[in-house]
Design a protein around this motif. Structure first.
Motif, PDB file in Angstrom:
ATOM      1  N   LEU A   8       0.645  -1.228   0.214  1.00 16.47           N
ATOM      2  CA  LEU A   8      -0.004   0.105  -0.018  1.00 16.47           C
ATOM      3  C   LEU A   8       0.826   1.264   0.017  1.00 16.47           C
ATOM      4  CD1 LEU A   8      -2.592  -1.096   2.599  1.00 16.47           C
ATOM      5  CD2 LEU A   8      -2.971  -0.720   0.224  1.00 16.47           C
ATOM      6  N   GLN A   9       1.967   1.287   0.867  1.00 21.53           N
ATOM      7  CA  GLN A   9       2.874   2.429   0.835  1.00 21.53           C
ATOM      8  C   GLN A   9       3.353   2.659  -0.455  1.00 21.53           C
ATOM      9  OE1 GLN A   9       5.354   2.405   4.456  1.00 21.53           O
ATOM     10  NE2 GLN A   9       4.012   3.810   4.937  1.00 21.53           N
ATOM     11  N   ALA A  10       3.609   1.759  -1.145  1.00 22.80           N
ATOM     12  CA  ALA A  10       4.339   1.858  -2.544  1.00 22.80           C
ATOM     13  C   ALA A  10       3.326   2.475  -3.540  1.00 22.80           C
ATOM     14  CB  ALA A  10       4.720   0.431  -3.220  1.00 22.80           C
ATOM     15  N   GLN A  11       2.067   2.746  -3.170  1.00 22.42           N
ATOM     16  CA  GLN A  11       1.183   3.479  -3.934  1.00 22.42           C
ATOM     17  C   GLN A  11       1.225   5.127  -3.679  1.00 22.42           C
ATOM     18  OE1 GLN A  11      -2.658   1.958  -3.349  1.00 22.42           O
ATOM     19  NE2 GLN A  11      -2.276   0.021  -4.278  1.00 22.42           N
ATOM     20  N   LEU A  12       1.966   5.568  -2.591  1.00 21.38           N
ATOM     21  CA  LEU A  12       1.829   6.736  -2.222  1.00 21.38           C
ATOM     22  C   LEU A  12       2.595   7.816  -3.361  1.00 21.38           C
ATOM     23  CD1 LEU A  12       3.203   6.305   1.329  1.00 21.38           C
ATOM     24  CD2 LEU A  12       0.909   7.397   0.839  1.00 21.38           C
ATOM     25  N   ARG A  42      -1.353   0.922  11.457  1.00 18.05           N
ATOM     26  CA  ARG A  42      -0.882  -0.192  10.273  1.00 18.05           C
ATOM     27  C   ARG A  42      -2.120  -1.140  10.065  1.00 18.05           C
ATOM     28  NH1 ARG A  42       4.418  -2.872   9.019  1.00 18.05           N
ATOM     29  NH2 ARG A  42       3.849  -4.672   7.797  1.00 18.05           N
ATOM     30  N   THR A  43      -2.716  -1.538  11.116  1.00 24.83           N
ATOM     31  CA  THR A  43      -3.861  -2.376  10.885  1.00 24.83           C
ATOM     32  C   THR A  43      -5.069  -1.561  10.091  1.00 24.83           C
ATOM     33  OG1 THR A  43      -3.176  -3.580  12.756  1.00 24.83           O
ATOM     34  CG2 THR A  43      -5.412  -3.824  12.080  1.00 24.83           C
ATOM     35  N   LEU A  44      -5.305  -0.296  10.692  1.00 25.82           N
ATOM     36  CA  LEU A  44      -6.278   0.586  10.061  1.00 25.82           C
ATOM     37  C   LEU A  44      -5.945   0.465   8.455  1.00 25.82           C
ATOM     38  CD1 LEU A  44      -8.709   2.254  10.394  1.00 25.82           C
ATOM     39  CD2 LEU A  44      -7.189   3.982  11.026  1.00 25.82           C
ATOM     40  N   SER A  45      -4.682   0.827   8.182  1.00 30.27           N
ATOM     41  CA  SER A  45      -4.418   1.094   6.772  1.00 30.27           C
ATOM     42  C   SER A  45      -4.632  -0.123   5.829  1.00 30.27           C
ATOM     43  CB  SER A  45      -2.868   1.438   6.569  1.00 30.27           C
ATOM     44  OG  SER A  45      -2.257   1.493   5.214  1.00 30.27           O
ATOM     45  N   GLU A  46      -4.336  -1.399   6.420  1.00 25.90           N
ATOM     46  CA  GLU A  46      -4.600  -2.652   5.872  1.00 25.90           C
ATOM     47  C   GLU A  46      -6.046  -2.773   5.609  1.00 25.90           C
ATOM     48  OE1 GLU A  46      -0.361  -4.833   6.736  1.00 25.90           O
ATOM     49  OE2 GLU A  46      -2.088  -5.277   8.083  1.00 25.90           O
ATOM     50  N   SER A 100      -3.377   9.807   6.995  1.00 29.87           N
ATOM     51  CA  SER A 100      -2.373  10.683   7.670  1.00 29.87           C
ATOM     52  C   SER A 100      -2.836  10.478   9.173  1.00 29.87           C
ATOM     53  CB  SER A 100      -2.289  11.813   7.285  1.00 29.87           C
ATOM     54  OG  SER A 100      -3.245  12.693   7.348  1.00 29.87           O
ATOM     55  N   CYS A 101      -1.642  10.301  10.004  1.00 33.95           N
ATOM     56  CA  CYS A 101      -2.058   9.944  11.459  1.00 33.95           C
ATOM     57  C   CYS A 101      -1.022  11.202  12.280  1.00 33.95           C
ATOM     58  CB  CYS A 101      -2.002   8.615  11.927  1.00 33.95           C
ATOM     59  SG  CYS A 101      -2.912   7.553  11.104  1.00 33.95           S
ATOM     60  N   PRO A 155      -3.215   3.487   1.542  1.00 31.43           N
ATOM     61  CA  PRO A 155      -1.834   3.710   2.094  1.00 31.43           C
ATOM     62  C   PRO A 155      -1.800   4.619   2.917  1.00 31.43           C
ATOM     63  CG  PRO A 155      -2.136   4.775  -0.220  1.00 31.43           C
ATOM     64  CD  PRO A 155      -3.548   4.117   0.281  1.00 31.43           C
ATOM     65  N   LEU A 156      -0.637   4.505   4.066  1.00 31.36           N
ATOM     66  CA  LEU A 156      -0.709   5.505   5.140  1.00 31.36           C
ATOM     67  C   LEU A 156       0.500   6.214   4.835  1.00 31.36           C
ATOM     68  CD1 LEU A 156      -0.882   4.506   8.790  1.00 31.36           C
ATOM     69  CD2 LEU A 156       0.881   5.980   8.184  1.00 31.36           C
TER      70      LEU A 156
END
Length: 501
Positions: free
Chosen positions: A8-12, A153-157, A144-145, A162-163
């Motif tokens: 997911l972070q790779a999509q940022l 991390r769990t919320l992002s998944e 963003s947090c 992506p976070l």
């Protein structure tokens, strides 16, 4: 198939979440930002913060990003935000009707004011998560947090969004021990100190060893490895222990006894010692003048490291190390070396894979015409200096001059501010946010974009119950910003006495 946190972070995308220069302050911005301003920390830490769930309001300055017509914001809180609190921010939007921005803002709350992390409350409510996800455009959204833990991390998944934040697997670089390791790697000056210990006996031995190698040491500071905002720190005076007149065995005994009586803000700190560890560090003294500056930076998704700001921090509390407020920018005499220190540490963090906000706390001491800078710790999260600078940046459309560290409006006017999260006075109790707005309007205190001076307010939810308020007071010189701060405080208290009397 669900994507992992790393996938997911790779999509940022570059520009998402940025506020600065070429990295995100673009008129053609097209993205959705989900803001979850959870103070995710252990229960004992949450209980130390007065009006803790109202601190979720501090990130409301993110709403000023709605000045771009292609941006949408989803903002989540524990309890419902009053319309007036939201409107007070939307009315700051430069060149954008508040009504237009309001259509692109979606507010959600958990209807749960319990003193637990907002993220934990969200994860307990799958139906609410589904409604939030419906508001986010696939491939154009990010989370963003305030801080990033395993919960975020769990919320992002769970949301498959992506976070933009540091992977909690890298959290060690934001601990006291990890900070010291970074400083050593970057050849950044820092105080003598110990490794992490997990028992009082080992901590006492480390403290005695630190004194043995620094026999002129008058004080040391004990730091829980994962403490925050100075609440996990306590100073220990060594002179009453008479260490020079004792044998090595006696030194260990009196040191352990002193640690047992240590006035740590957290009452259960010895339990935390066994779980997370603690270290001892030399308390820096000397010099004709001493201050507590900090430098803030941003690590963008492409690894670019940007120094954002410098501040002078006001510290207080029982340990003298609790953040109470700040002024921007840091002293001109050491501002550029401070920025260079922040750049080096940011690049080291980026090499480890860190993302988004970081800050470095420093002790500055003046010896004649020379300033000595010693790095104290790294924070891998947003902090007390994040939202004041965000407010300044977005309400003025200015920029930081990297050559001087000054903040310049579009006309080239240098701007300064004094800010606090802790304007506390019992006379403010019982005031509602609308009462505050009336007082501000009557006294002409609110920020005036035409004259680039005045006050911006936050933590309005704390006002009635706790008599507590946050504000950022902007001026065209350090002296003017200080005068705005003092004048605002005095006018609010006078007005509160009149309304309450």
């Amino acid at each position: 198939m669900a994507l992992s946190f790393a996938e997911l972070q790779a999509q940022l995308r570059q520009g998402w979440g940025g506020h600065w220069g070429d990295h995100g302050d673009r008129a053609d911005a097209q993205f959705d930002q989900l803001v979850v301003p959870s103070l995710t920390m252990e229960e004992h830490q949450i209980q130390l913060v007065t009006g803790v769930h109202h601190y979720e309001e501090r990130q409301l300055f993110n709403l000023i990003r709605l000045r771009h017509p292609g941006v949408r914001v989803v903002y989540v809180t524990s309890t419902l935000l009053p319309d007036l609190v939201v409107d007070a921010v939307l009315e700051l939007l430069p060149g954008m009707p508040a009504s237009h921005a309001r259509r692109r803002l979606h507010l959600f709350d958990t209807n749960d004011a319990s003193p637990r992390p907002l993220t934990a409350k969200l994860l307990e409510r799958p139906a609410l998560l589904a409604r939030i996800r419906e508001q986010l455009r696939p491939g154009r959204s990010f989370l963003s947090c305030y801080t990033v833990t395993d919960l975020e991390r769990t919320l992002s998944e769970r949301l498959q969004v992506p976070l933009l934040g540091c992977d909690p697997a890298l959290a060690r670089w934001g601990t006291k021990a990890g900070s010291r390791e970074l400083f050593a790697r970057c050849a950044v000056p820092h105080p003598p100190g110990s490794a992490v210990m997990f028992t009082l006996e080992d901590l006492a031995a480390a403290a005695v060893d630190l004194w043995d190698h620094n026999p002129g040491l008058q004080r040391l500071v004990v730091k829980l490895n994962e403490g925050f905002s100075g609440e996990g720190n306590a100073r220990l005076d060594l002179e009453p222990l008479d260490l020079p007149g004792r044998s090595s065995g006696e030194r260990l005994v009196v040191m352990r006894q002193a640690l047992e009586r240590l006035p740590m803000p957290s009452q259960h700190w010895q339990e935390l010692l066994a779980r997370q560890g603690a270290l001892v560090e030399a308390w820096l003294e000397g010099g004709e003048q001493q201050s507590s500056p900090s430098v803030q930076g941003m690590i963008h998704p492409d690894g670019f490291v940007e120094v954002l700001s410098t501040h002078e921090q006001r510290l207080g509390g029982s340990s003298g190390q609790t953040f109470e407020g700040c002024s921007f920018p840091a002293h001109a005499a050491y501002r550029l070396p401070l920025m260079e220190m922040g750049q080096r540490i940011g690049e080291a963090l980026a090499a480890e894979g860190a993302l988004e906000r970081y800050a470095v706390d420093v002790v500055a001491r003046r010896f004649s015409d020379r300033w000595d800078l010693q790095a104290i710790e790294v924070n891998l999260r947003q902090g007390g200096t994040t939202h004041p600078f965000m407010a300044l940046r977005h309400t003025t459309s200015g920029r930081l001059d990297p050559a001087t560290g000054a903040f310049l409006s579009p006309s080239g006017q240098a701007l300064y501010y004094e800010a606090t999260d802790n304007l506390c006075d019992p006379r403010l109790r019982g005031l509602l946010p609308e009462d505050l707005i009336d007082l501000v309007a009557e006294a002409g205190l609110h920020f005036d974009p035409a004259h680039l001076r005045g006050s911006l307010f936050h933590l309005l939810g704390c006002l009635s119950q706790y008599g507590k308020l946050g504000m950022t007071c902007i001026g065209r010189s350090a002296e003017e910003a200080a005068a705005v701060y003092q004048g605002t405080q005095e006018a609010l208290l006078r007005g509160a006495e009149r309304l309450q009397g």
